[in-house]
Design an enzyme around this catalytic site. Structure first.
Site, PDB file in Angstrom:
ATOM      1  N   LYS A  51       0.839  -1.202   0.000  1.00 18.29           N
ATOM      2  CA  LYS A  51       0.000   0.000   0.000  1.00 18.29           C
ATOM      3  C   LYS A  51       0.875   1.253   0.000  1.00 18.29           C
ATOM      4  O   LYS A  51       0.607   2.212  -0.732  1.00 18.29           O
ATOM      5  CB  LYS A  51      -0.943  -0.016   1.222  1.00 18.29           C
ATOM      6  CG  LYS A  51      -2.055  -1.064   1.082  1.00 18.29           C
ATOM      7  CD  LYS A  51      -2.840  -1.328   2.357  1.00 18.29           C
ATOM      8  CE  LYS A  51      -3.837  -2.480   2.113  1.00 18.29           C
ATOM      9  NZ  LYS A  51      -4.613  -2.860   3.303  1.00 18.29           N
ATOM     10  N   GLN A  95      -4.886  -1.784   9.419  1.00 15.65           N
ATOM     11  CA  GLN A  95      -4.730  -3.091   8.777  1.00 15.65           C
ATOM     12  C   GLN A  95      -5.270  -4.185   9.699  1.00 15.65           C
ATOM     13  O   GLN A  95      -4.930  -4.238  10.873  1.00 15.65           O
ATOM     14  CB  GLN A  95      -3.246  -3.335   8.449  1.00 15.65           C
ATOM     15  CG  GLN A  95      -2.971  -4.599   7.663  1.00 15.65           C
ATOM     16  CD  GLN A  95      -3.550  -4.567   6.243  1.00 15.65           C
ATOM     17  OE1 GLN A  95      -3.646  -3.515   5.622  1.00 15.65           O
ATOM     18  NE2 GLN A  95      -3.942  -5.722   5.746  1.00 15.65           N
ATOM     19  N   ASP A 118     -11.301   2.327   3.882  1.00 18.94           N
ATOM     20  CA  ASP A 118     -11.692   0.918   3.700  1.00 18.94           C
ATOM     21  C   ASP A 118     -13.212   0.804   3.520  1.00 18.94           C
ATOM     22  O   ASP A 118     -13.711  -0.235   3.088  1.00 18.94           O
ATOM     23  CB  ASP A 118     -11.321   0.097   4.957  1.00 18.94           C
ATOM     24  CG  ASP A 118      -9.946  -0.538   4.869  1.00 18.94           C
ATOM     25  OD1 ASP A 118      -9.552  -0.940   3.759  1.00 18.94           O
ATOM     26  OD2 ASP A 118      -9.280  -0.659   5.921  1.00 18.94           O
TER      27      ASP A 118
HETATM   28  N1  GUN Z   1      -6.864  -7.139   5.915  1.00 22.41           N
HETATM   29  C1  GUN Z   1      -7.198  -7.915   4.855  1.00 22.41           C
HETATM   30  N2  GUN Z   1      -7.851  -7.184   3.938  1.00 22.41           N
HETATM   31  C2  GUN Z   1      -7.930  -5.935   4.431  1.00 22.41           C
HETATM   32  C3  GUN Z   1      -8.475  -4.716   3.940  1.00 22.41           C
HETATM   33  O1  GUN Z   1      -9.055  -4.640   2.848  1.00 22.41           O
HETATM   34  N3  GUN Z   1      -8.333  -3.632   4.731  1.00 22.41           N
HETATM   35  C4  GUN Z   1      -7.724  -3.689   5.925  1.00 22.41           C
HETATM   36  N4  GUN Z   1      -7.647  -2.575   6.646  1.00 22.41           N
HETATM   37  N5  GUN Z   1      -7.203  -4.789   6.415  1.00 22.41           N
HETATM   38  C5  GUN Z   1      -7.298  -5.903   5.662  1.00 22.41           C
END
Ligand code: GUN
Length: 282
Positions: A51, A95, A118
Site C-alpha cells: 500500500k 490493517q 476501507d
Molecule cells: N486485511 C485484509 N484485507 C484488508 C483490507 O481490505 N483492509 C484492511 N484494513 N485490512 C485488511
C-alpha cells in the site's frame, strides 16, 4: 476465454488517480493516507508495504504507524482520534487483523466516516446499501471496475457471490444489486452449491479455499471473478478457482496473482483521493 488482466486495469485506475492527485496538489492539497499496523503479522506487513509503495507511485503521501502487539485498545483509539482531528490526514486505514485483546469493532467505528478509506464504518456500509456511497469497499469496487473495463453488462444477469463477509461478500452483493443484477449470496453452509453456481452468469468467489471452484460448478460462458489468496499444495499462490480447468469453461476469468488483488490497492488510492476531495470541498 478472455483473461481479465488486473495489472492493466489497475494501472489505468492508478493513472486516473495520479491526475487527480496532481490537480489537488495544484490547489494546495497533498492527499495523505495514514496506515496503522498493530503487531507483526507477516501477511499484514506485506500488504502494508504494498500500500505504501503504491501511494508513492501515484504521489499520495503515506504515514505508517507501526505499533507493538501489546498495544492497548485505549492507545490505539487515541491514535485514531489524533488522526481523525489532523486536517493533513485524509485517509485512515487500520490493517486487519488486529490483536485479539482489542475490539476490532470499537476501532473501526472510531474512524471518521469521511476518512474511512476501507469503507468499513457502519455509516459507509449503510450508504453502500442505499446505493449512494462515495467511499466504496476497495475489493468489491475494484471488481466493479474490472467488469466495467471489460464491458460486461450486469443488469439482468444472474450474479452469484460465494462468501458473506463484511469486507467482500456483502458489499459485493450490494454493488451488484445496485447495478440491477439478480444476486444470490452463498456461504460455506449453502446446500447444493454447485447447482446455484452453475446458474451464474457472473460468479464471484470469495471463499478462502484453494481451487474450491471446479469446472463442473461453472456455466459455459460465465464471467468468473476470483477473490481468493491461497497457497496450493506446492506452496504456489492460487485463488479460490481451479484456474486451469475453469478457464476452458468461462468467457472471462481473473487470474491469481495478477487479478483482483491489484485492484484492491488501486481502489484504496482512489478512495484516499476521494476523501481528500470531500474534506477540502473539491
Ligand atoms: N486485511 C485484509 N484485507 C484488508 C483490507 O481490505 N483492509 C484492511 N484494513 N485490512 C485488511
Amino acid at each position: 476465454m478472455k483473461l481479465i488482466d488486473g495489472k492493466v486495469i489497475s494501472e489505468s485506475i492508478k493513472q486516473r488517480v495520479m491526475l487527480q492527485v496532481n490537480e489537488l496538489k495544484e490547489q494546495g492539497v497533498e492527499p495523505c493516507l495514514a496506515v496503522i499496523i498493530v503487531g507483526d503479522d507477516f501477511a499484514s506487513r506485506t500488504y502494508v508495504n504494498n500500500k505504501k509503495k503504491t501511494c508513492e507511485y501515484v504521489g499520495i503521501k503515506s504515514l505508517e504507524f507501526a505499533m507493538p502487539e501489546t498495544t492497548t485498545q485505549e492507545e490505539l483509539l487515541s491514535l485514531v482520534e489524533k488522526l481523525n482531528a489532523d486536517n493533513s490526514v485524509h485517509g485512515i486505514l487500520c490493517q486487519l487483523p488486529i490483536p485479539k485483546h482489542i475490539d476490532e469493532k470499537v476501532i473501526l467505528n472510531a474512524i471518521r466516516p469521511d476518512k474511512d478509506v476501507d469503507a468499513f464504518h457502519p455509516v459507509n456500509a449503510g450508504h453502500i446499501m442505499i446505493g449512494d456511497g462515495t467511499l466504496l469497499p476497495c475489493t468489491p469496487a475494484g471488481i466493479m471496475e474490472m467488469l466495467k473495463y471489460e464491458g460486461i453488462e450486469i443488469a439482468g444477469k444472474n450474479c452469484v457471490v460465494i462468501g458473506r463477509s463484511n469486507i467482500v461478500g456483502k458489499p459485493m452483493a450490494m454493488l451488484l444489486i445496485n447495478a440491477s443484477g439478480t444476486v444470490t449470496v452463498c456461504n460455506s453452509k449453502t446446500q447444493n452449491l454447485a447447482e446455484i453456481t452453475k446458474e451464474a452468469d457472473i460468479l464471484v468467489a470469495a471463499v478462502g479455499k484453494a481451487k474450491f471452484i471446479t469446472a463442473d460448478m461453472v456455466k459455459q460462458g460465465a464471467v468468473v471473478v476470483d477473490v481468493g489468496m491461497n497457497r496450493d499444495e506446492e506452496g504456489k499462490r492460487c485463488g479460490d478457482v481451479d484456474f486451469e480447468a475453469v478457464k476452458d469453461v468461462a468467457s472471462h476469468i481473473t487470474p491469481v496473482p495478477g487479478g483482483v488483488g491489484l485492484m484492491t490497492v488501486a481502489m484504496l488510492m482512489q478512495n484516499t483521493v476521494t476523501a481528500a476531495k470531500i474534506q477540502n470541498n473539491k
